[in-house]
Design an enzyme around this catalytic site. Structure first.
Site, PDB file in Angstrom:
ATOM      1  N   ASP A   1      35.030  64.642  65.011  1.00  0.00           N
ATOM      2  CA  ASP A   1      36.236  65.047  64.279  1.00  0.00           C
ATOM      3  C   ASP A   1      36.410  64.191  63.043  1.00  0.00           C
ATOM      4  O   ASP A   1      36.696  62.995  63.144  1.00  0.00           O
ATOM      5  CB  ASP A   1      37.459  64.895  65.195  1.00  0.00           C
TER       6      ASP A   1
ATOM      7  N   SER B   1      34.270  65.436  72.546  1.00  0.00           N
ATOM      8  CA  SER B   1      34.659  64.880  71.253  1.00  0.00           C
ATOM      9  C   SER B   1      34.588  63.362  71.328  1.00  0.00           C
ATOM     10  O   SER B   1      35.234  62.738  72.172  1.00  0.00           O
ATOM     11  CB  SER B   1      36.073  65.319  70.896  1.00  0.00           C
TER      12      SER B   1
ATOM     13  N   HIS C   1      33.280  68.605  62.719  1.00  0.00           N
ATOM     14  CA  HIS C   1      34.497  69.375  62.431  1.00  0.00           C
ATOM     15  C   HIS C   1      35.203  68.691  61.267  1.00  0.00           C
ATOM     16  O   HIS C   1      35.841  67.655  61.440  1.00  0.00           O
ATOM     17  CB  HIS C   1      35.351  69.380  63.713  1.00  0.00           C
TER      18      HIS C   1
ATOM     19  N   MET D   1      37.986  68.195  59.013  1.00  0.00           N
ATOM     20  CA  MET D   1      39.404  68.453  58.744  1.00  0.00           C
ATOM     21  C   MET D   1      39.728  67.728  57.446  1.00  0.00           C
ATOM     22  O   MET D   1      40.346  66.659  57.420  1.00  0.00           O
ATOM     23  CB  MET D   1      40.253  67.959  59.929  1.00  0.00           C
TER      24      MET D   1
ATOM     25  N   MET E   1      41.479  76.563  67.004  1.00  0.00           N
ATOM     26  CA  MET E   1      42.172  75.333  67.413  1.00  0.00           C
ATOM     27  C   MET E   1      43.379  75.670  68.276  1.00  0.00           C
ATOM     28  O   MET E   1      44.192  76.531  67.927  1.00  0.00           O
ATOM     29  CB  MET E   1      42.572  74.514  66.194  1.00  0.00           C
TER      30      MET E   1
ATOM     31  N   MET F   1      38.432  63.427  59.666  1.00  0.00           N
ATOM     32  CA  MET F   1      39.748  63.678  59.053  1.00  0.00           C
ATOM     33  C   MET F   1      39.964  62.739  57.874  1.00  0.00           C
ATOM     34  O   MET F   1      39.516  61.587  57.896  1.00  0.00           O
ATOM     35  CB  MET F   1      40.860  63.436  60.078  1.00  0.00           C
TER      36      MET F   1
ATOM     37  N   ASP G   1      39.050  74.394  70.607  1.00  0.00           N
ATOM     38  CA  ASP G   1      39.204  72.962  70.358  1.00  0.00           C
ATOM     39  C   ASP G   1      40.668  72.541  70.469  1.00  0.00           C
ATOM     40  O   ASP G   1      41.495  72.962  69.665  1.00  0.00           O
ATOM     41  CB  ASP G   1      38.658  72.665  68.948  1.00  0.00           C
TER      42      ASP G   1
ATOM     43  N   HIS H   1      30.861  66.625  69.529  1.00  0.00           N
ATOM     44  CA  HIS H   1      31.838  67.082  68.534  1.00  0.00           C
ATOM     45  C   HIS H   1      32.370  65.845  67.809  1.00  0.00           C
ATOM     46  O   HIS H   1      32.842  64.896  68.442  1.00  0.00           O
ATOM     47  CB  HIS H   1      32.960  67.810  69.277  1.00  0.00           C
TER      48      HIS H   1
END
Ligand code: DX5
Ligand code: ZN
Length: 220
Positions: A35, A8, A66, A68, A139, A37, A175, A33
């Site tokens: 992330d 990540s 990913h 979120m 997760m 958000m 994850d 990866h």
């Protein structure tokens, strides 16, 4: 199949994202990866489409984005256009109709769709067989930050996901809190992709840390 490692980039140097992507690729990362958000779905703000575009330019390995986000349907095309190869949305943020719309966008870009579950969310909370899913992300921390503790109580759900979806060639990604002490056990419970934040880019010698993870899961 040897499980894949997806470091990540959240745990990396945000002032040098291109360099981080380049070095992860050169050390043998299978995917990167990313992330994403929005401060609503998860209590943190991270990367936008421009950052994903820069990472994509720096590395040719697949970008595992990913999302979120409270409204993934509003942004998924922009991340696909920026170079996402896998777009993962949270089951808690979509209904069947929204997921179908996202599925269409993903197909248009010849990308892959993943669906993620927070630690407390049951696998039965969505009619997964009705959708064209390439990856299920389990997760093992609550969304928000790198460096949290692995929630061992979620391991049975990894096994359950592997039993339900593994035969359909769906990747099982785990994850959160994955490190050199638990990677092998997680793979033995059916994971096919391990996300590794703090246990790679958070380490003093990240190259060695990634290679050690790869060695540990080889043969799982
Ligand atoms: C948490 C993120 C994770 C995180 C993993 O919200 O989805 O991908 O970056 O970091 P570690 O491996 O440090 O738990
Ligand atoms: Zn993640």
């Amino acid at each position: 199949m040897v499980p894949k490692i997806a470091p990540s980039i959240l745990a990396g140097d945000h002032g040098n994202l291109s360099a981080e992507a380049e070095r992860l690729q050169s050390w043998g990362a299978d995917l990167i990866h990313v992330d994403i958000m929005d401060g609503l779905f998860a209590p943190n703000l991270t990367f936008g489409p421009a950052a994903v575009k820069a990472i994509n330019k720096a590395a040719s390995i697949p970008l595992d984005c990913h999302l979120m986000l409270q409204h993934p349907e509003s942004f998924c095309e922009r991340f696909l256009d920026a170079g996402a190869d896998i777009v993962t949305v949270h089951v808690e943020a979509v209904d069947n109709e929204t997921l179908s719309a996202i599925e269409e966008a993903v197909k248009k870009f010849s990308a892959k769709l993943g669906i993620a579950f927070k630690p407390d969310t049951s696998l039965s909370s969505i009619d997964l067989p009705a959708h064209d899913i390439s990856m299920v992300t389990i997760m093992t921390v609550n969304p928000g930050f790198s460096g949290q503790k692995f929630m061992a109580e979620v391991v049975p759900k990894i096994r359950e996901a592997a039993d339900l979806f593994g035969k359909r060639q769906i990747e099982i990604e785990v994850d959160g809190g994955v490190d050199q002490s638990n990677a092998k056990m997680i793979c033995e419970n059916g994971a096919t992709i391990l996300v590794a934040g703090n246990s790679v880019l958070g380490q003093k010698d990240p190259e060695n840390a990634l290679k050690e993870l790869k060695r540990l899961v080889d043969g799982s």
